[in-house]
Design an enzyme around this catalytic site. Structure first.
Site, PDB file in Angstrom:
ATOM      1  N   GLY A 266       2.296  -6.190  -4.124  1.00  0.00           N
ATOM      2  CA  GLY A 266       2.714  -4.796  -4.143  1.00  0.00           C
ATOM      3  C   GLY A 266       4.022  -4.623  -4.884  1.00  0.00           C
ATOM      4  O   GLY A 266       4.716  -5.598  -5.203  1.00  0.00           O
ATOM      5  N   CYS A 267       4.387  -3.374  -5.153  1.00  0.00           N
ATOM      6  CA  CYS A 267       5.589  -3.104  -5.942  1.00  0.00           C
ATOM      7  C   CYS A 267       6.866  -3.486  -5.182  1.00  0.00           C
ATOM      8  O   CYS A 267       7.719  -4.215  -5.705  1.00  0.00           O
ATOM      9  CB  CYS A 267       5.620  -1.647  -6.371  1.00  0.00           C
ATOM     10  SG  CYS A 267       5.280  -0.457  -5.054  1.00  0.00           S
TER      11      CYS A 267
END
Length: 470
Positions: A266-267
């Site tokens: 994920g970011c």
């Protein structure tokens, strides 16, 4: 038997490494561009197309292996293209995607020269932000050709109608189809850009010859019970989860090389782990008392219409969300705990962090500020040195000089991560800052970086775009 092919205002696309996506040029007017020339039965040549009028192409050509700039000094010459036969302009299937009809000798010669190492790419869920970002980056990739695009809501449409910035590529990109209509026998690799909870069954059904990078959260957590706790659904592919590799590229590069399915981080986890993993693994900072203040642009919430992300709800202000229980928490802790295990072994206690994300009124970008306790005898300078040693020679992760603050504007549109380290006013504590573009290094860029490794390409292929500033 000479074929000149190009992109942009031409209807062809890049033919680097012999990829055949489209074999025709538009027959309208003079066009200036730099393109590639391929000669049947000869070595590959590089060509600078100066002008094209009708069937005459004026260009400079240099045959054989050359340096990119050598073509500028080559003699200028005119090449006469033959008349297109009846039916020109009709698309037909060919080995490497879509092609426009051309004389038979052209097709035979170019098909023979297309190497099997060129990847036929499918983007599942292409109408979202991460999917469209994958397409944008792959368009500049020398060894990937997008041949399949899916969207449940926009099936049947041209990709350039959904995202107008892709209209120049309309002749080379396939129309959108539904995910159930994908023919995986015609694909070499897939980027899965669907929301969490929708990916597990799809990837479970993809044939084993296809390499997969999943940009959803469905395979990031190794513990399927933890997945159920945080995402609210039973894991639908537990047997596949055991073979999936978590793809924080700079940390897990060797594992990615031998994988078939990679879970793209994920970011927030990417931004945070790149800053903290080396420091925990080297015991420069303590695993206790880590506080993370994170800020992201609104594209991180996806493209779906939600009240909380309407213009009036977001602009001219900022707010925290997921306070105390954001779904990225277990993923971050999983990665940081691996670093602690590397230092202390399996006896290391579980790690818990304080993590609060905030939404900022900008389209893309992410900045994480991390407050950590130094281990006994360690200093801020040693933190900086450790990060520099870890990322020395890395193309995308850069440690800034003392006193320089990472800024999201300086990574926008790129696969870069900028790191910096500062002393806290509280003795024995350090502040680590990390900035990325949440759609590139935090999603599509890292996905392509991982796929490059899976396919044996240069890790930087398609990813050397410089940040967009101002």
């Amino acid at each position: 038997r000479t074929h000149v092919q190009g992109e942009g205002t031409y209807s062809g696309s890049t033919m680097q490494a012999g990829v055949v996506q489209s074999l025709a040029l538009r027959q309208s007017g003079p066009t200036k561009a730099s393109r590639t020339l391929q000669s049947a039965g000869t070595s590959r040549a590089r060509v600078r197309v100066a002008q094209r009028t009708g069937r005459t192409v004026r260009c400079r050509a240099t045959e054989g292996p050359i340096e990119p700039d050598a073509v500028d000094n080559a003699p200028q010459d005119d090449i006469q293209l033959p008349e297109q036969p009846e039916g020109a302009g009709k698309f037909e299937e060919v080995n490497y995607g879509m092609r426009r009809y051309m004389p038979e000798q052209y097709v035979e010669a170019l098909q023979a020269q297309a190497p099997p190492s060129v990847a036929r790419v499918g983007v599942i869920g292409a109408s979202g932000y991460t999917g469209s970002e994958c397409v944008r980056l792959i368009a500049a990739h020398p060894s990937m050709a997008v041949t399949t695009l899916t969207s449940e809501r926009s099936a049947g449409k041209k990709f350039g109608d959904v995202f107008q910035q892709f209209r120049p590529l309309s002749a080379t990109l396939p129309d959108l189809i539904k995910a159930e209509d994908v023919n995986y026998d015609e694909l070499d690799c897939v980027f899965c850009c669907l929301p969490h909870g929708t990916t597990q069954e799809i990837i479970k059904g993809i044939p084993s010859h296809v390499k997969v990078v999943d940009l959803s959260a469905d395979f990031r957590l190794r513990d399927i019970d933890e997945y159920k706790e945080w995402y609210g659904d039973e894991h639908r592919a537990p047997e596949l989860q055991t073979e999936v590799v978590y793809g924080l590229t700079e940390v897990h590069r060797d594992k990615v090389k031998t994988a078939r399915v990679v879970a793209n981080p994920g970011c927030y986890p990417t931004c945070i782990q790149l800053g903290l993993v080396p420091l925990l693994a080297s015991k420069v900072i303590s695993a206790n008392g880590i506080i993370i203040d994170a800020k992201s642009g609104t594209s991180g919430a996806g493209r779906g219409a939600k009240e909380a992300f309407l213009y009036c709800e977001v602009t001219d202000g900022m707010h925290a969300y997921g306070v105390g229980r954001h779904r990225h928490m277990p993923e971050i802790e999983q990665g940081l705990y691996e670093a602690v295990q590397f230092a202390d072994g399996d006896s290391a206690p579980p790690i818990r962090i304080s993590f609060t994300p905030h939404l900022i009124p900008m389209s893309r970008g992410m900045l994480c500020t991390m407050y950590c306790q130094l281990e006994e005898g360690m200093t801020v300078d040693e933190c900086r040195s450790m990060l520099k040693n870890m990322y020395e020679g890395e193309p995308f992760v850069h440690v800034l000089e003392e006193g320089v603050v990472p800024q999201t504007r300086h990574v926008r549109g790129s696969n870069m991560c900028l790191l910096s380290v500062f002393p806290d006013r509280i003795p024995g504590r350090v502040i680590v800052l990390s900035a990325i573009d949440n759609l590139v290094k935090g999603a599509a860029g890292q996905a392509i970086q991982n796929m490059n490794i899976l396919m044996g390409y240069s890790e930087v292929s398609g990813l050397m775009q410089q940040p967009m500033f101002p």
